[in-house]
Motif scaffolding. Structure first.
Motif, PDB file in Angstrom:
ATOM      1  N   ALA A  60     -34.553  88.079  70.361  1.00 25.15           N
ATOM      2  CA  ALA A  60     -34.918  89.421  70.792  1.00 25.15           C
ATOM      3  C   ALA A  60     -34.725  90.371  69.619  1.00 25.15           C
ATOM      4  O   ALA A  60     -33.825  90.172  68.784  1.00 25.15           O
ATOM      5  N   ASP A  61     -35.555  91.397  69.545  1.00 23.96           N
ATOM      6  CA  ASP A  61     -35.454  92.347  68.433  1.00 23.96           C
ATOM      7  C   ASP A  61     -34.056  92.956  68.345  1.00 23.96           C
ATOM      8  O   ASP A  61     -33.557  93.223  67.247  1.00 23.96           O
ATOM      9  N   SER A  62     -33.424  93.154  69.473  1.00 24.08           N
ATOM     10  CA  SER A  62     -32.125  93.832  69.504  1.00 24.08           C
ATOM     11  C   SER A  62     -31.005  93.007  68.875  1.00 24.08           C
ATOM     12  O   SER A  62     -29.957  93.558  68.521  1.00 24.08           O
ATOM     13  N   VAL A  63     -31.200  91.694  68.729  1.00 22.72           N
ATOM     14  CA  VAL A  63     -30.135  90.847  68.185  1.00 22.72           C
ATOM     15  C   VAL A  63     -30.557  90.149  66.886  1.00 22.72           C
ATOM     16  O   VAL A  63     -29.732  89.493  66.238  1.00 22.72           O
ATOM     17  N   ASN A  64     -31.814  90.262  66.525  1.00 23.42           N
ATOM     18  CA  ASN A  64     -32.328  89.573  65.336  1.00 23.42           C
ATOM     19  C   ASN A  64     -31.540  89.999  64.101  1.00 23.42           C
ATOM     20  O   ASN A  64     -31.359  91.195  63.846  1.00 23.42           O
ATOM     21  N   GLY A  65     -31.068  88.991  63.351  1.00 25.67           N
ATOM     22  CA  GLY A  65     -30.292  89.271  62.155  1.00 25.67           C
ATOM     23  C   GLY A  65     -28.795  89.307  62.400  1.00 25.67           C
ATOM     24  O   GLY A  65     -28.005  89.301  61.450  1.00 25.67           O
ATOM     25  N   ARG A  66     -28.398  89.363  63.668  1.00 24.68           N
ATOM     26  CA  ARG A  66     -26.969  89.391  64.006  1.00 24.68           C
ATOM     27  C   ARG A  66     -26.535  88.129  64.751  1.00 24.68           C
ATOM     28  O   ARG A  66     -25.388  87.702  64.622  1.00 24.68           O
ATOM     29  N   PHE A  67     -27.428  87.564  65.558  1.00 22.17           N
ATOM     30  CA  PHE A  67     -27.115  86.383  66.366  1.00 22.17           C
ATOM     31  C   PHE A  67     -27.832  85.161  65.796  1.00 22.17           C
ATOM     32  O   PHE A  67     -28.933  85.262  65.247  1.00 22.17           O
ATOM     33  N   THR A  68     -27.201  83.986  65.964  1.00 23.58           N
ATOM     34  CA  THR A  68     -27.799  82.728  65.550  1.00 23.58           C
ATOM     35  C   THR A  68     -27.630  81.698  66.653  1.00 23.58           C
ATOM     36  O   THR A  68     -26.498  81.434  67.091  1.00 23.58           O
ATOM     37  N   ILE A  69     -28.739  81.130  67.091  1.00 20.71           N
ATOM     38  CA  ILE A  69     -28.708  80.073  68.096  1.00 20.71           C
ATOM     39  C   ILE A  69     -28.790  78.723  67.401  1.00 20.71           C
ATOM     40  O   ILE A  69     -29.506  78.567  66.404  1.00 20.71           O
ATOM     41  N   SER A  70     -28.054  77.747  67.923  1.00 20.88           N
ATOM     42  CA  SER A  70     -28.097  76.391  67.382  1.00 20.88           C
ATOM     43  C   SER A  70     -27.820  75.410  68.513  1.00 20.88           C
ATOM     44  O   SER A  70     -27.445  75.820  69.618  1.00 20.88           O
ATOM     45  N   ARG A  71     -28.011  74.136  68.228  1.00 22.30           N
ATOM     46  CA  ARG A  71     -27.786  73.133  69.268  1.00 22.30           C
ATOM     47  C   ARG A  71     -27.316  71.828  68.649  1.00 22.30           C
ATOM     48  O   ARG A  71     -27.600  71.534  67.486  1.00 22.30           O
ATOM     49  N   ASP A  72     -26.609  71.049  69.452  1.00 24.32           N
ATOM     50  CA  ASP A  72     -26.167  69.709  69.082  1.00 24.32           C
ATOM     51  C   ASP A  72     -26.635  68.783  70.199  1.00 24.32           C
ATOM     52  O   ASP A  72     -26.032  68.742  71.269  1.00 24.32           O
ATOM     53  N   ASN A  73     -27.718  68.061  69.951  1.00 27.89           N
ATOM     54  CA  ASN A  73     -28.291  67.230  71.010  1.00 27.89           C
ATOM     55  C   ASN A  73     -27.374  66.073  71.390  1.00 27.89           C
ATOM     56  O   ASN A  73     -27.382  65.619  72.537  1.00 27.89           O
ATOM     57  N   ALA A  74     -26.591  65.599  70.457  1.00 29.49           N
ATOM     58  CA  ALA A  74     -25.661  64.508  70.765  1.00 29.49           C
ATOM     59  C   ALA A  74     -24.589  64.971  71.748  1.00 29.49           C
ATOM     60  O   ALA A  74     -24.128  64.193  72.585  1.00 29.49           O
ATOM     61  N   LYS A  75     -24.211  66.234  71.650  1.00 32.20           N
ATOM     62  CA  LYS A  75     -23.184  66.787  72.541  1.00 32.20           C
ATOM     63  C   LYS A  75     -23.782  67.511  73.736  1.00 32.20           C
ATOM     64  O   LYS A  75     -23.042  68.038  74.579  1.00 32.20           O
ATOM     65  N   LYS A  76     -25.118  67.585  73.788  1.00 35.08           N
ATOM     66  CA  LYS A  76     -25.787  68.309  74.872  1.00 35.08           C
ATOM     67  C   LYS A  76     -25.250  69.738  74.995  1.00 35.08           C
ATOM     68  O   LYS A  76     -24.962  70.229  76.104  1.00 35.08           O
ATOM     69  N   THR A  77     -25.146  70.389  73.875  1.00 35.53           N
ATOM     70  CA  THR A  77     -24.553  71.717  73.830  1.00 35.53           C
ATOM     71  C   THR A  77     -25.415  72.644  72.984  1.00 35.53           C
ATOM     72  O   THR A  77     -25.935  72.243  71.942  1.00 35.53           O
TER      73      THR A  77
END
Length: 122
Positions: A60-77
């Protein structure tokens, strides 16, 4: 299907938090995942999305540059690293699996976990 969000709390403006979402009850790796948030008295809104393999993200524009999404498929997280937090980031944060259909991404199931409360205040 179950999503268990954690990592929220009270933080001062400018601070950081890392949210986690543990998924279970379905095959995690093929699905894109999203974080949403809902502030008191407001509708739920999309915060960030990550592709099944993790190579593509949207914010979202309001969080771009401040938030980072990531995932670990092995941990299903799936994770949400939140930096430079602002009072307007105060909300309950939820994660869910999403699917692309008819030009948009939408949650696959009509189910939400309990969420995790993030409060940004001095």
């Amino acid at each position: 299907v179950q999503f268990v969000e954690s990592g929220g709390g009270l933080v001062q403006p400018g601070g950081s938090l890392r949210l986690s979402c543990a998924a279970s009850g379905f095959t995690f790796s093929p699905y894109a995942m999203s974080w949403y948030r809902q502030a008191l008295g407001k509708e739920r809104e999309l915060v960030a999305r990550i592709s099944s393999g993790g190579g593509s993200t949207r914010y979202a524009d309001s969080v771009n540059g401040r938030f980072t999404i990531s995932r670990d498929n092995a941990k299903k997280t799936v994770y949400l690293q939140m930096n430079r937090l602002k009072p307007e980031d105060t909300a309950v944060y939820y994660c869910t699996a999403v699917r692309y259909y008819d030009g948009v991404y939408n949650p696959i199931w009509d189910y939400w976990g309990q969420g995790t409360q993030v409060t940004v205040s001095s």
